[in-house]
Design a protein around this motif. Structure first.
Motif, PDB file in Angstrom:
ATOM      1  N   GLU A 252       0.833  -1.208   0.000  1.00 43.50           N
ATOM      2  CA  GLU A 252       0.000   0.000   0.000  1.00 43.50           C
ATOM      3  C   GLU A 252       0.871   1.263   0.000  1.00 43.50           C
ATOM      4  O   GLU A 252       0.598   2.219  -0.725  1.00 43.50           O
ATOM      5  CB  GLU A 252      -0.931  -0.025   1.212  1.00 43.50           C
ATOM      6  CG  GLU A 252      -2.047   0.967   1.145  1.00 43.50           C
ATOM      7  CD  GLU A 252      -3.092   0.755   2.227  1.00 43.50           C
ATOM      8  OE1 GLU A 252      -4.253   1.126   1.977  1.00 43.50           O
ATOM      9  OE2 GLU A 252      -2.769   0.236   3.307  1.00 43.50           O
ATOM     10  N   LYS A 253       1.934   1.248   0.782  1.00 37.00           N
ATOM     11  CA  LYS A 253       2.866   2.377   0.831  1.00 37.00           C
ATOM     12  C   LYS A 253       3.446   2.650  -0.545  1.00 37.00           C
ATOM     13  O   LYS A 253       3.452   3.795  -1.018  1.00 37.00           O
ATOM     14  CB  LYS A 253       3.984   2.064   1.827  1.00 37.00           C
ATOM     15  CG  LYS A 253       5.127   3.041   1.827  1.00 37.00           C
ATOM     16  CD  LYS A 253       6.215   2.594   2.796  1.00 37.00           C
ATOM     17  CE  LYS A 253       7.412   3.500   2.710  1.00 37.00           C
ATOM     18  NZ  LYS A 253       8.331   3.347   3.822  1.00 37.00           N
ATOM     19  N   GLU A 254       3.928   1.613  -1.215  1.00 43.15           N
ATOM     20  CA  GLU A 254       4.549   1.773  -2.526  1.00 43.15           C
ATOM     21  C   GLU A 254       3.544   2.261  -3.569  1.00 43.15           C
ATOM     22  O   GLU A 254       3.872   3.091  -4.417  1.00 43.15           O
ATOM     23  CB  GLU A 254       5.190   0.459  -2.959  1.00 43.15           C
ATOM     24  CG  GLU A 254       6.377   0.090  -2.094  1.00 43.15           C
ATOM     25  CD  GLU A 254       6.827  -1.353  -2.213  1.00 43.15           C
ATOM     26  OE1 GLU A 254       7.881  -1.675  -1.637  1.00 43.15           O
ATOM     27  OE2 GLU A 254       6.131  -2.165  -2.871  1.00 43.15           O
ATOM     28  N   LYS A 255       2.335   1.768  -3.502  1.00 46.58           N
ATOM     29  CA  LYS A 255       1.309   2.199  -4.453  1.00 46.58           C
ATOM     30  C   LYS A 255       0.954   3.670  -4.258  1.00 46.58           C
ATOM     31  O   LYS A 255       0.743   4.409  -5.228  1.00 46.58           O
ATOM     32  CB  LYS A 255       0.059   1.325  -4.336  1.00 46.58           C
ATOM     33  CG  LYS A 255       0.242  -0.066  -4.921  1.00 46.58           C
ATOM     34  CD  LYS A 255      -1.029  -0.870  -4.827  1.00 46.58           C
ATOM     35  CE  LYS A 255      -0.903  -2.223  -5.501  1.00 46.58           C
ATOM     36  NZ  LYS A 255      -2.183  -2.952  -5.500  1.00 46.58           N
ATOM     37  N   ILE A 256       0.898   4.125  -3.030  1.00 43.52           N
ATOM     38  CA  ILE A 256       0.601   5.532  -2.755  1.00 43.52           C
ATOM     39  C   ILE A 256       1.719   6.423  -3.288  1.00 43.52           C
ATOM     40  O   ILE A 256       1.465   7.446  -3.926  1.00 43.52           O
ATOM     41  CB  ILE A 256       0.354   5.761  -1.247  1.00 43.52           C
ATOM     42  CG1 ILE A 256      -0.952   5.088  -0.832  1.00 43.52           C
ATOM     43  CG2 ILE A 256       0.356   7.251  -0.907  1.00 43.52           C
ATOM     44  CD1 ILE A 256      -1.150   4.969   0.661  1.00 43.52           C
ATOM     45  N   VAL A 257       2.956   6.021  -3.054  1.00 45.10           N
ATOM     46  CA  VAL A 257       4.096   6.788  -3.554  1.00 45.10           C
ATOM     47  C   VAL A 257       4.036   6.871  -5.085  1.00 45.10           C
ATOM     48  O   VAL A 257       4.236   7.941  -5.668  1.00 45.10           O
ATOM     49  CB  VAL A 257       5.428   6.175  -3.079  1.00 45.10           C
ATOM     50  CG1 VAL A 257       6.615   6.786  -3.805  1.00 45.10           C
ATOM     51  CG2 VAL A 257       5.578   6.355  -1.575  1.00 45.10           C
TER      52      VAL A 257
END
Length: 186
Positions: free
Chosen positions: A98-103
């Motif tokens: 989720e963190k990587e997708k938001i970035v």
């Protein structure tokens, strides 16, 4: 993860709400159309360049936060700050994915040249790698390069949903998330 660079002039166009701004009247005329007698009678000046830039950054912050929410990401205490073409994102998410997708969502937006990733992950996992799309690339070609099998393009597609809605809709300069197991064949 720190600071991640993106191609500034490509990506998703943001709705900055510019259509809501009022047009200002000419500076050198009063409401009756006559020239003013003194500077004190002059029509009010518009915002300074610095104020206009700050307003645009605030509009971009709001648009990016709305985009994160529209994509269905759940971020506790989401904070987005824009300074020029750099976006800083803070908050807490459940997974590394989720963190990587938001970035990627933030960075693959038009006008964003870098994302300072300060998101915290509740359940840390190994990070994925990123891949910069080149002219002539498609997901099958990238899968062949990274997995050794072009038919595994769907793994890359799924790793980049909901930002990608169609496996054929990628563009040069876009950054994609490649799940950690793909690095074995790189």
């Amino acid at each position: 993860m720190g600071l991640i660079d993106f191609v500034k002039n490509v990506g998703h166009k943001l709705d900055l709400g510019l259509h809501n701004q009022q047009q200002s009247r000419p500076v050198n005329q009063t409401s009756q159309g006559q020239h003013p007698q003194s500077p004190a009678q002059a029509a009010p000046q518009g915002p300074s360049q610095q104020q206009a830039a700050q307003l645009q950054e605030k509009q971009k912050e709001t648009a990016l936060a709305n985009l994160v929410n529209q994509m269905g990401f759940k971020v506790q205490d989401l904070f987005i700050d824009v300074e020029g073409d750099k976006v800083t994102v803070k908050g807490k998410v459940n997974s590394q994915e989720e963190k990587e997708k938001i970035v990627l969502l933030l960075g693959n937006s038009e006008g964003v040249g870098a994302v300072d990733d300060q998101l915290q992950v509740a359940n840390p996992e190994p990070p994925a790698q990123y891949y910069d799309v080149k002219p002539g690339d498609n997901l099958s070609k990238i899968a062949k390069q990274l997995y050794g099998d072009a038919n595994k393009y769907h793994l890359i597609f799924e790793a980049n949903r909901p930002m990608l809605k169609n496996p054929d809709a990628i563009f040069p300069g876009q950054k994609l998330r490649i799940p950690a197991e793909a690095t074995v064949h790189a």
